[in-house]
Design a protein around this motif. Structure first.
Motif, PDB file in Angstrom:
ATOM      1  N   PRO B  27       0.963  -1.130   0.070  1.00  0.00           N
ATOM      2  CA  PRO B  27      -0.077  -0.183   0.095  1.00  0.00           C
ATOM      3  C   PRO B  27       0.856   1.322   0.022  1.00  0.00           C
ATOM      4  O   PRO B  27       2.029   1.214   0.779  1.00  0.00           O
ATOM      5  CB  PRO B  27      -0.719  -0.217   1.424  1.00  0.00           C
ATOM      6  N   THR B  28       0.423   2.351  -0.623  1.00  0.00           N
ATOM      7  CA  THR B  28       1.158   3.196  -0.701  1.00  0.00           C
ATOM      8  C   THR B  28       1.382   4.260   0.637  1.00  0.00           C
ATOM      9  O   THR B  28       0.260   4.342   1.259  1.00  0.00           O
ATOM     10  CB  THR B  28       0.426   4.544  -1.663  1.00  0.00           C
ATOM     11  N   ASP B  29       2.660   4.349   0.858  1.00  0.00           N
ATOM     12  CA  ASP B  29       2.861   5.082   2.120  1.00  0.00           C
ATOM     13  C   ASP B  29       2.732   6.545   2.018  1.00  0.00           C
ATOM     14  O   ASP B  29       3.806   7.081   1.603  1.00  0.00           O
ATOM     15  CB  ASP B  29       4.368   4.698   2.945  1.00  0.00           C
ATOM     16  N   TRP B  30       1.596   7.391   2.379  1.00  0.00           N
ATOM     17  CA  TRP B  30       1.497   8.617   2.014  1.00  0.00           C
ATOM     18  C   TRP B  30       2.507   9.380   2.485  1.00  0.00           C
ATOM     19  O   TRP B  30       2.883  10.488   2.235  1.00  0.00           O
ATOM     20  CB  TRP B  30       0.165   9.071   2.181  1.00  0.00           C
ATOM     21  N   ARG B  31       2.704   9.011   3.889  1.00  0.00           N
ATOM     22  CA  ARG B  31       3.738   9.803   4.824  1.00  0.00           C
ATOM     23  C   ARG B  31       5.115   9.792   3.962  1.00  0.00           C
ATOM     24  O   ARG B  31       5.875  10.908   3.962  1.00  0.00           O
ATOM     25  CB  ARG B  31       3.836   9.199   6.185  1.00  0.00           C
ATOM     26  N   VAL B  33       5.511   9.341   0.683  1.00  0.00           N
ATOM     27  CA  VAL B  33       5.527  10.350  -0.334  1.00  0.00           C
ATOM     28  C   VAL B  33       5.358  11.734  -0.139  1.00  0.00           C
ATOM     29  O   VAL B  33       6.065  12.595  -0.854  1.00  0.00           O
ATOM     30  CB  VAL B  33       4.213  10.037  -0.947  1.00  0.00           C
ATOM     31  N   GLY B  34       4.859  12.221   1.057  1.00  0.00           N
ATOM     32  CA  GLY B  34       4.885  13.593   1.482  1.00  0.00           C
ATOM     33  C   GLY B  34       6.288  13.842   1.916  1.00  0.00           C
ATOM     34  O   GLY B  34       6.647  15.076   1.419  1.00  0.00           O
TER      35      GLY B  34
END
Lengths: 422, 323
Positions: B27-31, B33-34
Motif C-alpha cells: 500500500p502506498t505510504d503517503w507519509r 510520499v509527503g
C-alpha cells in the motif's frame, strides 16, 4: 526513533523561525532607513580605488538629506565589472534610481534606460567641455552630467631623458626614437599597457589625423589611409622592442613609471599624486605627439557621468539630487576631484577655483586636456572595440597587413554601427 | 552562460531523483510520499526555476534581436546563428578551443594517471604527496591565474620564469604579450594543469585502490612484467574511472574561461587577447556588449559542440557500457 523525530522537527522548526526572523529583520531595517524620508533613492557607484571616496559620497548624500529631509539616498559601492553588473541590473526591478557611467554608450539611450537631463543643464552648457557634452548627447538630448574629467597623458622621466641627451618628443618619430634609445635590459623606453596595446592604437589613429567615425557618426572611418599609416606605428614600437610588456600592473597604474621599469608611460592624471610622492619633480607630462607633419597631438578625456534611470519611479527626485550635487555644490565637486584622487573638475568655474591645477605638471596636464582631449564617440561600443583591437593585435604583433586587416575590421564595425542606428 | 556551464551537472543530478522500481504490491505510504515531496521540492523547484526556465528563456532569446534587453519579441529567426557562424572571431574561438581540448585532455589525463600510479606504488609519504598535489584544486582559478600572470610569468627580468631563464642565459621574455612565438600557451597550460591534475589524480587513486591486490599477485607469480601488469590489469580495471574522468576533463576544457579571462585581462577587458575561448567570447558579447541574442545563440552552439563531442567520446570508449 520518536526522540530523533522530535529533534528533527525541532531543528526544522528552528530553522524556519531563523529564516523568518532574518526576513523580518531585513524588512525592519528597510523601514528604519525610510523612517525619516518619504523616498529612498538607490544610487550606484563603481568602487573607486582612492581611500576616502566611499565615505565622501555617503557624506554628500547625507548632506542632501539634511537639506531635503524627504529624500534619503542609499549609496551602493559596486566592486568588479561595474558596467556589466549595472547593465544586467538595469533590466531587473532592482535597478538603481541613479548611477554613474564611465564610457557613455548610445545603446543605453536607444533602449530607454536613461532619463534626459536637458532641463537641469539648461543655461549650464558653457560650463562643460564640448567633448563631455558630445559624449553624453544622443538624438539632440543630454543624458549624462559629467562629474569629473580624467586626463590621460604621456608621463616622461626628466632626468632619464636629460641623461641620454634626448629632447621631449614632439612627433611620433621622436617618441619612437627616444623609446628605442632609452631601452636597456632593466628599463624599457615606453609603457602603453601590459599587452603592448592599451590606448596606443586609438592615440595613433587620432594623432595621425584619422578618426573612428565620421563627424555625423554614420560611417566607420578608422581604415582611412591616415589611420592605416598611423596605426602601423605601433608595429614599429614592437619591432624595436622598446615597449615594456607584461608588467605586473596595467597602464592606469603608475607602478612601471615610478619603479623605473619604463622611462615614459601613458597614464592618467589620477596617478600624479603617487608619481609626485615617488619621484618629486623628476617628471613631466605631454600629449601623445602628432604622427607625421599633418597630424596633431592628442590626449584622452575620460571620467564619469551621473545618470538617472528613466524607468525609476523617483526619476524626478534623482534628477534634483544630481543637479544639487554636480551643478550647485561647487565645494563638494572640488572636494570630490582633489581631496582623494586627482581629477580635473568638469565645470570650468570649479576648475578655475581649484588651486591644485595652477602650476607645475598638474597645470600642464589640465592644459593638455583642454587643448587636445578626445573622447570615444558614444556610438563606439565594445563589439566595435573588439573588432578594432583584434586587427591592431595582428598588425602590431604578428606583422599582418594593416590595410586589409583594418578594412575587414571596419566592415565588421560598420555592420555593428548600422545595427545600433537601425 | 552559467546555463551551459552547468547543463552537464544538471542532467546528472536530475537522474537519481527517480524512485526505485520493484515496490509494487505494497500500500502506498503517503507519509513517505509527503516526505519525499517535501525533501525534493526545493531542489526540483530551484532547478526548474533557475535552470530550465533560464535555459528555455535563453533558447528563445537566441532567436530574437535582444540588445541591452532580455525581453522577447523581435524575432529574427536564425539570424543570430548565421551571424556567429559567419563571424571570423567566433569561428576562430571555436577552432581555438577544439585545438586546446585536443592538447589538454590527453595531457591532463596522462599526468593525473601517472601521478596516481606513482603515488599508489609509494610505501612512505603517500598521504603527504597526495595532499600536496590536491591542494591546488582548492585554489581559485582567478587567484592562480593572477599569480601566474603577475608573479611567475611577468615580463620583468625579476619575474620567476625570466630569472630561471636567465640562469640558462635566455633573453627576458614577455610570456603573455608576445604572440610570435605564442608563449602564452605555456602560461595557460601550466596553470590549468597545476589546478586540475590533483583532483583527477585523487579520482584515479580511488579507482586504483579498488583493484583487488590478488590480481597483481597472481600476475607477478606468472612472471608478468611491471608494464604488462599495468597494461593488462590496471588499465582495464580503471576503465570506468577513466571514461568518467575523460568526460570531466573534456567538458572542463570546452568550458575554459577563468584562466584565459584573467591572464589576458586588461582595462578594456579581453579585446586584445590573442585567444578567446567561446565562454570568454560569449561573456564579451552578452555581458559586456549587451547583445543577449547573439550571446544565447553562441551558448547553444557551444552546448551542441559539447554534446556532440561527449556522445562521440561515449561511442569510442563506451561510457556507461556494462563490463
Amino acid at each position: 526513533m520518536s526522540t530523533s523525530l522530535t529533534s528533527r522537527r525541532a531543528f526544522l522548526g528552528g530553522s524556519l523561525l531563523f529564516v523568518g526572523g532574518i526576513a523580518l529583520a531585513a524588512c525592519g531595517k528597510d523601514d528604519a532607513v525610510k523612517a525619516g524620508a518619504k523616498v529612498t533613492l538607490e544610487q550606484w557607484y563603481h568602487a573607486y580605488g582612492e581611500a576616502g571616496t566611499q565615505q565622501a559620497v555617503i557624506r554628500y548624500a547625507k548632506e542632501y538629506t539634511k537639506a531635503n529631509p524627504d529624500v534619503a539616498i542609499k549609496v551602493n559601492w559596486i566592486a568588479g565589472d561595474y558596467s556589466a553588473k549595472l547593465h544586467s541590473t538595469l533590466l531587473t526591478p532592482q535597478a538603481p534610481d541613479l548611477f554613474e557611467i564611465g564610457d557613455f554608450q548610445y545603446v543605453d539611450v536607444k533602449n530607454g534606460l536613461l532619463a534626459p537631463l536637458d532641463d537641469i543643464i539648461k543655461g549650464q552648457e558653457a560650463e562643460y567641455s564640448k567633448a563631455s557634452l558630445d559624449s553624453a548627447t544622443a538624438d539632440g538630448k543630454l543624458y549624462g552630467l559629467k562629474m569629473m574629467d580624467d586626463a590621460m597623458v604621456l608621463y616622461y622621466r626628466k632626468s632619464v631623458l636629460e641623461k641620454a641627451g634626448i629632447a621631449v618628443p614632439q612627433t611620433f618619430a621622436d617618441l619612437a626614437a627616444a623609446a628605442k634609445r632609452l631601452t636597456s635590459r632593466e628599463q624599457k623606453g615606453l609603457f602603453v599597457g601590459s599587452d603592448g596595446i592599451g590606448n596606443a592604437a586609438y592615440l595613433l589613429l587620432w594623432s595621425g589625423g584619422g578618426d573612428l567615425l565620421d563627424p555625423e557618426g554614420r560611417k566607420v572611418v578608422f581604415n582611412s589611409p591616415e589611420g592605416v599609416a598611423a596605426i602601423s606605428g605601433l608595429k614599429q614600437l614592437h619591432d624595436d622592442k622598446s615597449l615594456l610588456l607584461d608588467f605586473t600592473t596595467d597602464w592606469y597604474d603608475p607602478g612601471a613609471f615610478v619603479q623605473g621599469a619604463a622611462a615614459m608611460q601613458w597614464c592618467g592624471l589620477w596617478a600624479m599624486p603617487a608619481i609626485k610622492k615617488a619621484l618629486g619633480d623628476d617628471f613631466g607630462v605631454i600629449a601623445w605627439p602628432k604622427f607625421g607633419d599633418t597630424g596633431q597631438a592628442v590626449s584622452r578625456i575620460g571620467g564619469w557621468f551621473a545618470a538617472v534611470n528613466a524607468k525609476s519611479k523617483h526619476a524626478e527626485e534623482a534628477k534634483k539630487f544630481i543637479e544639487w550635487l554636480w551643478i550647485k555644490q561647487a565645494d563638494l565637486q572640488k572636494d570630490w576631484c582633489v581631496s582623494y584622487g586627482f581629477h580635473v573638475p568638469s565645470r570650468k568655474s570649479v576648475a578655475a577655483r581649484t588651486t591644485e591645477f595652477g602650476s607645475g605638471p598638474a597645470k600642464d596636464a589640465a592644459d593638455v586636456l583642454a587643448n587636445t582631449g578626445r573622447a570615444y564617440p558614444n556610438l563606439w561600443n565594445t563589439t566595435m572595440d573588439s573588432a578594432f583591437a583584434q586587427a591592431v593585435l595582428k598588425i602590431a604583433k604578428s606583422g599582418g597587413d594593416a590595410r586589409s586587416l583594418l578594412d575587414e575590421a571596419a566592415a565588421k564595425a560598420q555592420a555593428e554601427l548600422d545595427k545600433q542606428l537601425a | 552562460m552559467s546555463d551551459t556551464a552547468t547543463t552537464g551537472q544538471t542532467a546528472a543530478a536530475a537522474r537519481p531523483a527517480g524512485v526505485r522500481p520493484g515496490r509494487r504490491g505494497r500500500p502506498t505510504d503517503w507519509r513517505a510520499v509527503g516526505a519525499f515531496a517535501v525533501l525534493t521540492a526545493p531542489t526540483v523547484l530551484g532547478l526548474g526555476l533557475f535552470k530550465y526556465v533560464a535555459i528555455g528563456w535563453s533558447f528563445l532569446l537566441s532567436f530574437s534581436e535582444a540588445r541591452g534587453t532580455v525581453d522577447l519579441g523581435s524575432w529574427v529567426g536564425f539570424d543570430n546563428y548565421t551571424f556567429l557562424l559567419g563571424d571570423e572571431a567566433f569561428r576562430s574561438s571555436m577552432t581555438g578551443v577544439i585545438l586546446f581540448t585536443i592538447f589538454i585532455v590527453p595531457v591532463t589525463f596522462g599526468i593525473s594517471l601517472g601521478l596516481a600510479v606513482l603515488l599508489h606504488g609509494m610505501r612512505r609519504g603517500r598521504a603527504f604527496f597526495r595532499t600536496g598535489f590536491l591542494i591546488p584544486a582548492a585554489v581559485s582559478y582567478v587567484v592562480a591565474a593572477l599569480i601566474w600572470k603577475m608573479s611567475l610569468f611577468n615580463g620583468l627580468p625579476s619575474g620567476v620564469a625570466n630569472t630561471i631563464g636567465g640562469l640558462f642565459g635566455w633573453d627576458v621574455q614577455s610570456w603573455i604579450a608576445s604572440t610570435d612565438p605564442p608563449l602564452y600557451w605555456i602560461v595557460i597550460i601550466t596553470v590549468r594543469l597545476w589546478l586540475q591534475v590533483g583532483l583527477y589524480m585523487i579520482l584515479f587513486l580511488a579507482g586504483l585502490q579498488a583493484i583487488p591486490v590478488h590480481l597483481y599477485e597472481a600476475a607477478a607469480l606468472d612472471g608478468a612484467s611491471r608494464w604488462a601488469r599495468f597494461r593488462h590489469i590496471t588499465l582495464p580495471m580503471l576503465r570506468n574511472t577513466s571514461v568518467a574522468i575523460l568526460m570531466l576533463i573534456l567538458i572542463a576544457a570546452f568550458q575554459a574561461f577563468d584562466e584565459f579571462y584573467n591572464v589576458f585581462m586588461t582595462t578594456t577587458g579581453n579585446s586584445t587577447a590573442p585567444v578567446r575561448p567561446p565562454l570568454v567570447f560569449l561573456y564579451d558579447t552578452a555581458l559586456k556588449g549587451q547583445d543577449y541574442g547573439v550571446g544565447s545563440a553562441g551558448a547553444f552552439l557551444l552546448t551542441l559542440l559539447i554534446v556532440l563531442v561527449t556522445l562521440l567520446q561515449g561511442r569510442l570508449v563506451g561510457f556507461g557500457r556494462k563490463d
